[in-house]
Design a protein around this motif. Structure first.
Motif, PDB file in Angstrom:
ATOM      1  N   ARG A 172      -3.234 -18.096  -7.739  1.00 31.95           N
ATOM      2  CA  ARG A 172      -4.230 -19.006  -7.178  1.00 31.95           C
ATOM      3  C   ARG A 172      -3.553 -20.213  -6.529  1.00 31.95           C
ATOM      4  O   ARG A 172      -3.957 -20.652  -5.444  1.00 31.95           O
ATOM      5  CB  ARG A 172      -5.195 -19.479  -8.270  1.00 31.95           C
ATOM      6  CG  ARG A 172      -6.073 -18.362  -8.834  1.00 31.95           C
ATOM      7  CD  ARG A 172      -7.103 -18.913  -9.791  1.00 31.95           C
ATOM      8  NE  ARG A 172      -7.884 -17.859 -10.414  1.00 31.95           N
ATOM      9  CZ  ARG A 172      -8.950 -17.267  -9.859  1.00 31.95           C
ATOM     10  NH1 ARG A 172      -9.356 -17.659  -8.648  1.00 31.95           N
ATOM     11  NH2 ARG A 172      -9.596 -16.309 -10.489  1.00 31.95           N
ATOM     12  N   VAL A 173      -2.534 -20.759  -7.179  1.00 35.80           N
ATOM     13  CA  VAL A 173      -1.819 -21.914  -6.633  1.00 35.80           C
ATOM     14  C   VAL A 173      -1.165 -21.562  -5.303  1.00 35.80           C
ATOM     15  O   VAL A 173      -1.136 -22.381  -4.371  1.00 35.80           O
ATOM     16  CB  VAL A 173      -0.777 -22.432  -7.643  1.00 35.80           C
ATOM     17  CG1 VAL A 173       0.037 -23.577  -7.037  1.00 35.80           C
ATOM     18  CG2 VAL A 173      -1.459 -22.899  -8.919  1.00 35.80           C
ATOM     19  N   MET A 174      -0.652 -20.347  -5.186  1.00 31.56           N
ATOM     20  CA  MET A 174      -0.047 -19.920  -3.914  1.00 31.56           C
ATOM     21  C   MET A 174      -1.062 -20.016  -2.777  1.00 31.56           C
ATOM     22  O   MET A 174      -0.764 -20.519  -1.696  1.00 31.56           O
ATOM     23  CB  MET A 174       0.487 -18.487  -4.037  1.00 31.56           C
ATOM     24  CG  MET A 174       1.800 -18.372  -4.776  1.00 31.56           C
ATOM     25  SD  MET A 174       2.588 -16.749  -4.595  1.00 31.56           S
ATOM     26  CE  MET A 174       3.166 -16.816  -2.895  1.00 31.56           C
ATOM     27  N   PHE A 175      -2.255 -19.526  -3.009  1.00 32.61           N
ATOM     28  CA  PHE A 175      -3.291 -19.589  -1.973  1.00 32.61           C
ATOM     29  C   PHE A 175      -3.706 -21.031  -1.686  1.00 32.61           C
ATOM     30  O   PHE A 175      -3.944 -21.396  -0.534  1.00 32.61           O
ATOM     31  CB  PHE A 175      -4.513 -18.770  -2.392  1.00 32.61           C
ATOM     32  CG  PHE A 175      -4.380 -17.296  -2.169  1.00 32.61           C
ATOM     33  CD1 PHE A 175      -4.000 -16.798  -0.936  1.00 32.61           C
ATOM     34  CD2 PHE A 175      -4.637 -16.392  -3.196  1.00 32.61           C
ATOM     35  CE1 PHE A 175      -3.879 -15.433  -0.719  1.00 32.61           C
ATOM     36  CE2 PHE A 175      -4.525 -15.027  -2.989  1.00 32.61           C
ATOM     37  CZ  PHE A 175      -4.137 -14.542  -1.748  1.00 32.61           C
ATOM     38  N   TRP A 176      -3.806 -21.860  -2.707  1.00 33.76           N
ATOM     39  CA  TRP A 176      -4.214 -23.244  -2.493  1.00 33.76           C
ATOM     40  C   TRP A 176      -3.208 -24.006  -1.625  1.00 33.76           C
ATOM     41  O   TRP A 176      -3.583 -24.808  -0.770  1.00 33.76           O
ATOM     42  CB  TRP A 176      -4.387 -23.953  -3.840  1.00 33.76           C
ATOM     43  CG  TRP A 176      -5.551 -23.433  -4.636  1.00 33.76           C
ATOM     44  CD1 TRP A 176      -6.663 -22.790  -4.147  1.00 33.76           C
ATOM     45  CD2 TRP A 176      -5.735 -23.494  -6.061  1.00 33.76           C
ATOM     46  NE1 TRP A 176      -7.516 -22.442  -5.157  1.00 33.76           N
ATOM     47  CE2 TRP A 176      -6.981 -22.859  -6.351  1.00 33.76           C
ATOM     48  CE3 TRP A 176      -4.984 -24.008  -7.102  1.00 33.76           C
ATOM     49  CZ2 TRP A 176      -7.467 -22.742  -7.649  1.00 33.76           C
ATOM     50  CZ3 TRP A 176      -5.473 -23.891  -8.408  1.00 33.76           C
ATOM     51  CH2 TRP A 176      -6.699 -23.269  -8.674  1.00 33.76           C
ATOM     52  N   ILE A 177      -1.938 -23.749  -1.851  1.00 33.62           N
ATOM     53  CA  ILE A 177      -0.904 -24.404  -1.043  1.00 33.62           C
ATOM     54  C   ILE A 177      -1.007 -23.972   0.425  1.00 33.62           C
ATOM     55  O   ILE A 177      -0.569 -24.678   1.330  1.00 33.62           O
ATOM     56  CB  ILE A 177       0.492 -24.104  -1.620  1.00 33.62           C
ATOM     57  CG1 ILE A 177       0.631 -24.787  -2.991  1.00 33.62           C
ATOM     58  CG2 ILE A 177       1.605 -24.567  -0.687  1.00 33.62           C
ATOM     59  CD1 ILE A 177       1.928 -24.467  -3.715  1.00 33.62           C
ATOM     60  N   GLY A 178      -1.649 -22.834   0.666  1.00 32.84           N
ATOM     61  CA  GLY A 178      -1.800 -22.326   2.024  1.00 32.84           C
ATOM     62  C   GLY A 178      -2.654 -23.179   2.934  1.00 32.84           C
ATOM     63  O   GLY A 178      -2.790 -22.874   4.124  1.00 32.84           O
ATOM     64  N   VAL A 179      -3.245 -24.261   2.423  1.00 32.81           N
ATOM     65  CA  VAL A 179      -4.034 -25.155   3.275  1.00 32.81           C
ATOM     66  C   VAL A 179      -3.131 -26.096   4.074  1.00 32.81           C
ATOM     67  O   VAL A 179      -3.570 -26.692   5.069  1.00 32.81           O
ATOM     68  CB  VAL A 179      -5.038 -25.971   2.425  1.00 32.81           C
ATOM     69  CG1 VAL A 179      -4.346 -27.105   1.681  1.00 32.81           C
ATOM     70  CG2 VAL A 179      -6.170 -26.507   3.295  1.00 32.81           C
ATOM     71  N   LEU A 180      -1.888 -26.255   3.681  1.00 31.54           N
ATOM     72  CA  LEU A 180      -0.990 -27.223   4.323  1.00 31.54           C
ATOM     73  C   LEU A 180      -0.788 -27.011   5.826  1.00 31.54           C
ATOM     74  O   LEU A 180      -0.591 -27.982   6.560  1.00 31.54           O
ATOM     75  CB  LEU A 180       0.371 -27.221   3.609  1.00 31.54           C
ATOM     76  CG  LEU A 180       0.347 -27.726   2.154  1.00 31.54           C
ATOM     77  CD1 LEU A 180       1.751 -27.650   1.554  1.00 31.54           C
ATOM     78  CD2 LEU A 180      -0.185 -29.152   2.095  1.00 31.54           C
ATOM     79  N   PRO A 181      -0.791 -25.762   6.342  1.00 34.10           N
ATOM     80  CA  PRO A 181      -0.606 -25.587   7.794  1.00 34.10           C
ATOM     81  C   PRO A 181      -1.602 -26.353   8.656  1.00 34.10           C
ATOM     82  O   PRO A 181      -1.324 -26.612   9.827  1.00 34.10           O
ATOM     83  CB  PRO A 181      -0.779 -24.072   7.984  1.00 34.10           C
ATOM     84  CG  PRO A 181      -0.304 -23.501   6.691  1.00 34.10           C
ATOM     85  CD  PRO A 181      -0.753 -24.460   5.641  1.00 34.10           C
ATOM     86  N   ALA A 182      -2.746 -26.732   8.113  1.00 35.13           N
ATOM     87  CA  ALA A 182      -3.731 -27.477   8.902  1.00 35.13           C
ATOM     88  C   ALA A 182      -3.153 -28.791   9.421  1.00 35.13           C
ATOM     89  O   ALA A 182      -3.612 -29.326  10.439  1.00 35.13           O
ATOM     90  CB  ALA A 182      -4.984 -27.739   8.065  1.00 35.13           C
ATOM     91  N   LEU A 183      -2.135 -29.319   8.755  1.00 36.31           N
ATOM     92  CA  LEU A 183      -1.514 -30.571   9.187  1.00 36.31           C
ATOM     93  C   LEU A 183      -0.814 -30.430  10.537  1.00 36.31           C
ATOM     94  O   LEU A 183      -0.578 -31.425  11.233  1.00 36.31           O
ATOM     95  CB  LEU A 183      -0.509 -31.051   8.132  1.00 36.31           C
ATOM     96  CG  LEU A 183      -1.098 -31.376   6.744  1.00 36.31           C
ATOM     97  CD1 LEU A 183       0.015 -31.734   5.778  1.00 36.31           C
ATOM     98  CD2 LEU A 183      -2.116 -32.504   6.839  1.00 36.31           C
ATOM     99  N   LEU A 184      -0.472 -29.179  10.915  1.00 34.55           N
ATOM    100  CA  LEU A 184       0.196 -28.959  12.201  1.00 34.55           C
ATOM    101  C   LEU A 184      -0.664 -29.412  13.371  1.00 34.55           C
ATOM    102  O   LEU A 184      -0.150 -29.785  14.428  1.00 34.55           O
ATOM    103  CB  LEU A 184       0.547 -27.473  12.358  1.00 34.55           C
ATOM    104  CG  LEU A 184       1.199 -27.049  13.676  1.00 34.55           C
ATOM    105  CD1 LEU A 184       2.595 -27.667  13.799  1.00 34.55           C
ATOM    106  CD2 LEU A 184       1.278 -25.531  13.768  1.00 34.55           C
TER     107      LEU A 184
END
Length: 433
Positions: A172-184
């Motif tokens: 679950r944590v792996m998927f949650w960290i996947g939101v970071l690309p939005a900062l691009l």
């Protein structure tokens, strides 16, 4: 010695950086799923067939997303579409971490796939239009190497999280960290500008009060472009079907068939991913030196040989570790010229639509291959299933290439008001390899 990227303008470098980052973060989010398959099988009781379906449906939706984003980029611009798709796939990757069962995850990964396919379509056409013909193959291939960087990031995160957290929490944590690309998107909005060739076409449309509608979307199926559309799509099916048959199932194959631990799986994948990164760069340079088609053909043949050895031959784990580098190298070197090649095949007014459709139809149909592998693995060993479907897919790609033209050096930076002015010549017979 002066490196080629030093000769790029600031605008070209910024565009290349944004597209590289988008593709790397896109790959990071997508590859997370391949690492958590064994955990979902163990914790949810999900079968290998169901795991294959989740991967397949997500890729099929990415095909739809690529066509939609390609058409949107032809209407509203490459940069704006790129921003939307990056946010989209990041958000749905994050939400996947809240999935409670197989069906919930299936829906969320499908929606994530829309952004995954769309980001490639918008970014690939943008980089191809901004970079000069002399450097287009190298630039597009280098951007593709971002996939290996994102894949490596997912592998490192997998190794770290599954070593310090219970597997029921780690996925679950792996998927949650996947939101970071939005900062691009912050970087894209500030530093990346629209391609001049698109802006010229947009001005021409405004002068004639013409707006691309449904006729523009289906323009790639008209008689003068139909052959290019069909052959490019078939090539993309073979290219991506073979690739996804390997990549989706590789962590599961290493863990369940070869008995590797989390750290062992990560080590083997590290060798493959490093090979992938080197392969992208090698394919990028070869695409400008020997041409797009020769590069594709060379690595399609080599990939078939290496994948069959890796999955079908009775080799020990030590030799598998050694073969991991050429496996990653050859399979990914073949992808390096795709962004430039598909962009060079279509005229400016429908470049996003054509490129997005063909590449992503290949992804959508090719996405069936992981599901086929899962089904075949119920009667044959998983490695055998992977090898058979991969070899067949690359054979299909080679066949289509024999009837497609070479496009190396084609100038697509000069906008024309009519798509007809830029149509690629269609050979009467298959050109020599």
């Amino acid at each position: 010695m002066r490196m080629w990227w030093q000769d790029l303008t600031q605008r070209e470098r910024r565009t290349m950086t944004a597209c590289f980052g988008g593709w790397a973060l896109d790959a990071f989010d997508v590859q997370i799923y391949s690492f958590v398959i064994p955990t979902l099988i163990a914790t949810w009781g999900m079968t290998q067939v169901q795991a294959g379906y989740v991967g397949t449906v997500a890729l099929m939706f990415s095909a739809m997303g690529g066509w939609i984003a390609g058409a949107l980029s032809d209407r509203f611009g490459r940069v704006r579409t790129l921003q939307i798709t990056v946010v989209w796939f990041a958000v749905f990757t994050f939400l996947s971490g809240f999935a409670t069962d197989y069906w919930h995850l299936l829906v969320l990964r499908s929606l994530q796939g829309l952004g995954f396919g769309g980001e490639w379509a918008a970014g690939a056409v943008l980089i191809s239009e901004v970079i000069r013909p002399t450097f287009r193959g190298r630039a597009a291939g280098t951007v593709h190497s971002g996939f290996a960087v994102g894949w490596a990031g997912a592998a490192l995160l997998f190794t770290l999280l599954f070593s310090i957290l219970p597997q029921e929490q780690a996925w679950r944590v792996m998927f949650w960290i996947g939101v970071l690309p939005a900062l691009l998107v912050i970087f894209i909005r500030r530093y990346v500008t629209e391609s001049e060739v698109f802006e010229a076409v947009a001005r021409a449309r405004s002068a004639t009060d013409h707006r691309p509608g449904m006729r523009q979307v289906v323009r790639i199926f008209h008689r003068d472009l139909l052959r290019t559309t069909v052959l490019s799509s078939v090539f993309a099916v073979g290219l991506q079907g073979g690739y996804y048959a390997v990549v989706t199932w590789l962590p599961t194959y290493l863990k369940t068939q070869k008995g590797l631990s989390v750290l062992g799986t990560g080590s083997y994948l590290a060798v493959i991913i490093f090979g992938a990164f080197c392969g992208f760069l090698a394919g990028a340079h070869l695409a400008d030196w020997i041409g797009r088609r020769r590069t594709f053909l060379l690595f399609a043949v080599l990939s078939t040989i290496v994948v069959c050895l890796y999955t079908l031959a009775p080799i020990d784990n030590a030799l598998m570790l050694v073969l991991g580098f050429p496996l990653g190298f050859c399979a990914n070197a073949m992808f390096a010229p795709t962004g430039a090649y598909f962009a060079e095949l279509f005229p400016t007014e429908v470049r996003g639509t054509g490129q997005g459709f063909c590449y992503n139809v290949g992804r959508g149909i090719g996405a069936l291959f992981p599901a086929f592998v899962g089904l075949l693995s119920t009667t044959l060993p998983l490695g055998t299933a992977i090898g058979l479907y991969t070899a067949g897919a690359y054979g299909l790609a080679i066949l289509a290439l024999l009837f497609l033209p070479e496009t190396c050096g084609r100038d697509i930076t000069q906008a024309t008001p009519s798509a007809k002015d830029e149509l690629p010549p269609l050979p009467a017979a298959a050109p020599s390899a």
